[in-house]
Design a protein around this motif. Structure first.
Motif, mmCIF file in Angstrom:
data_model
loop_
_atom_site.group_PDB
_atom_site.id
_atom_site.type_symbol
_atom_site.label_atom_id
_atom_site.label_comp_id
_atom_site.label_asym_id
_atom_site.label_seq_id
_atom_site.Cartn_x
_atom_site.Cartn_y
_atom_site.Cartn_z
ATOM 1 N N LEU A 39 0.828 -1.200 0.000
ATOM 2 C CA LEU A 39 0.000 0.000 0.000
ATOM 3 C C LEU A 39 0.863 1.251 0.000
ATOM 4 O O LEU A 39 0.608 2.202 -0.731
ATOM 5 N N ILE A 40 1.898 1.237 0.830
ATOM 6 C CA ILE A 40 2.863 2.341 0.865
ATOM 7 C C ILE A 40 4.200 1.774 0.403
ATOM 8 O O ILE A 40 4.839 0.993 1.114
ATOM 9 N N GLU A 41 4.609 2.138 -0.807
ATOM 10 C CA GLU A 41 5.803 1.551 -1.405
ATOM 11 C C GLU A 41 7.078 2.064 -0.746
ATOM 12 O O GLU A 41 7.104 3.133 -0.125
ATOM 13 N N ASN A 42 8.154 1.292 -0.900
ATOM 14 C CA ASN A 42 9.468 1.713 -0.418
ATOM 15 C C ASN A 42 9.980 2.878 -1.255
ATOM 16 O O ASN A 42 9.429 3.212 -2.307
ATOM 17 N N THR A 43 11.056 3.501 -0.780
ATOM 18 C CA THR A 43 11.690 4.568 -1.552
ATOM 19 C C THR A 43 12.167 4.008 -2.886
ATOM 20 O O THR A 43 12.754 2.933 -2.953
ATOM 21 N N LYS A 44 11.902 4.722 -3.964
ATOM 22 C CA LYS A 44 12.227 4.238 -5.303
ATOM 23 C C LYS A 44 13.736 4.151 -5.504
ATOM 24 O O LYS A 44 14.471 5.083 -5.172
ATOM 25 N N GLN A 45 14.170 3.029 -6.047
ATOM 26 C CA GLN A 45 15.579 2.798 -6.311
ATOM 27 C C GLN A 45 15.912 3.165 -7.762
ATOM 28 O O GLN A 45 15.067 3.053 -8.654
ATOM 29 N N SER A 46 17.162 3.591 -7.979
ATOM 30 C CA SER A 46 17.621 3.985 -9.312
ATOM 31 C C SER A 46 18.859 3.178 -9.682
ATOM 32 O O SER A 46 19.670 2.827 -8.821
#
Length: 314
Positions: A39-46
């Motif tokens: 529901l609340i995603e993790n910090t987006k990785q690059s």
């Protein structure tokens, strides 16, 4: 936007497994559970990687952008024979493998020197691609003084009416926000504003500047704010774009029902965030309301008799 899951992992951890197979270790099971939609995603990785050929300017540029994104970034070693605008399937495969939803790709050719492609994915597929040409680049090393600590959440500023008027630049602005922001926060402490990244648009260029925020004494409760340029500094020329359709972009931005605030009947908020409520009561007869009994307001005998003879309203 949801991040992606996937394929296989490192042998040394003992949980080599594919998405279609069941995990063979407890650690592999935890990894797959971590990659499941939330529901609340993790910090987006690059992920950061280079093309077949690069230049010294481009290598420094990619290195500085990687520093801005740490620790939510992963550099891929070696050279990759990829043309993102023509065939994006290798990027989708790498993004799935390393559980990333953003990527930075650098290449240098005679036709497109110092070229950077910034993109994002949704549901394992490329959503948006924007290609920039880097000009007038100045590295972090070219600016003396202290730098920003790793992991600092930057304040993003966008200047120029074209960010709202031009549909392509409007989507590009949204992509840059997605690329450089970190976790979502509900409140900000004044001392926590240490880093500012500013994007200014003019004609077909976007000027990117990075500043360190200094809070000085002003003799009042509000400090005096100074901005010191720390780099990287670059002029980004918009070259090619490959943007998702409005329908797909709307689906990608859709929030789960569980996260939407439930509407409470007869309660609303104004522009300042104050809660307003509406109460419904029946229509009342003012003449029959109980008031304070005073001698001067006491009805006479004739008034009481006249009031009794009047028919009551239903």
């Amino acid at each position: 936007m949801a991040t992606v899951e996937q394929t296989f992992h490192h042998h040394r951890h003992g949980y080599y497994c594919m998405l279609d197979l069941q995990p063979i270790t407890h650690k592999g099971k935890k990894v797959l559970q971590e990659r499941e939609p939330k529901l609340i995603e993790n910090t987006k990785q690059s992920i950061f990687f280079h093309g077949r050929s690069t230049s010294e300017t481009l290598r420094k540029c990619m290195k500085d952008l990687f520093q801005l994104k740490k620790p939510d970034a992963l550099p891929l070693k070696g050279k990759h024979d990829i043309l993102p605008m023509e065939d994006s399937s290798p990027i989708e495969t790498s993004a799935k493998k390393f559980d990333s939803s953003l990527f930075f790709f650098g290449s240098h050719t005679k036709k497109r020197p110092n070229n950077i492609v910034i993109g994002r994915l949704y549901d394992h597929q490329i959503l948006d691609l924007v290609e920039f040409g880097v000009e007038n680049f100045k590295s972090l090393e070219d600016y003396p003084g202290d730098k920003i600590p790793i992991g600092t959440k930057p304040c993003l500023l966008f200047a120029g009416p074209q960010f709202e008027l031009d549909p392509t630049l409007k989507r590009t602005k949204n992509l840059l926000v997605d690329a450089f922001q970190r976790e979502t926060v509900s409140s900000i402490r004044l001392q926590g504003l240490e880093h500012v990244i500013m994007f200014t648009t003019h004609e077909n260029k976007i000027f990117m500047r990075s500043y360190r925020v200094l809070l000085k004494k002003s003799g009042t409760r509000t400090p005096r704010v100074e901005l010191v340029e720390i780099g990287p500094s670059m002029d980004l020329t918009l070259r090619r774009t490959k943007l998702a359709s409005d329908d797909l972009f709307k689906i990608a931005c859709k929030k789960p029902k569980e996260l939407k605030a439930k509407k409470v009947k007869n309660i609303s908020k104004d522009v300042f965030g104050s809660k307003l409520g509406r109460v419904h009561i029946k229509q009342q007869d003012i003449k029959r309301l109980q008031t304070r009994k005073m001698k001067g307001l006491k009805k006479t005998r004739q008034e009481k008799l006249r009031h009794k003879k009047q028919p009551r309203k239903s």
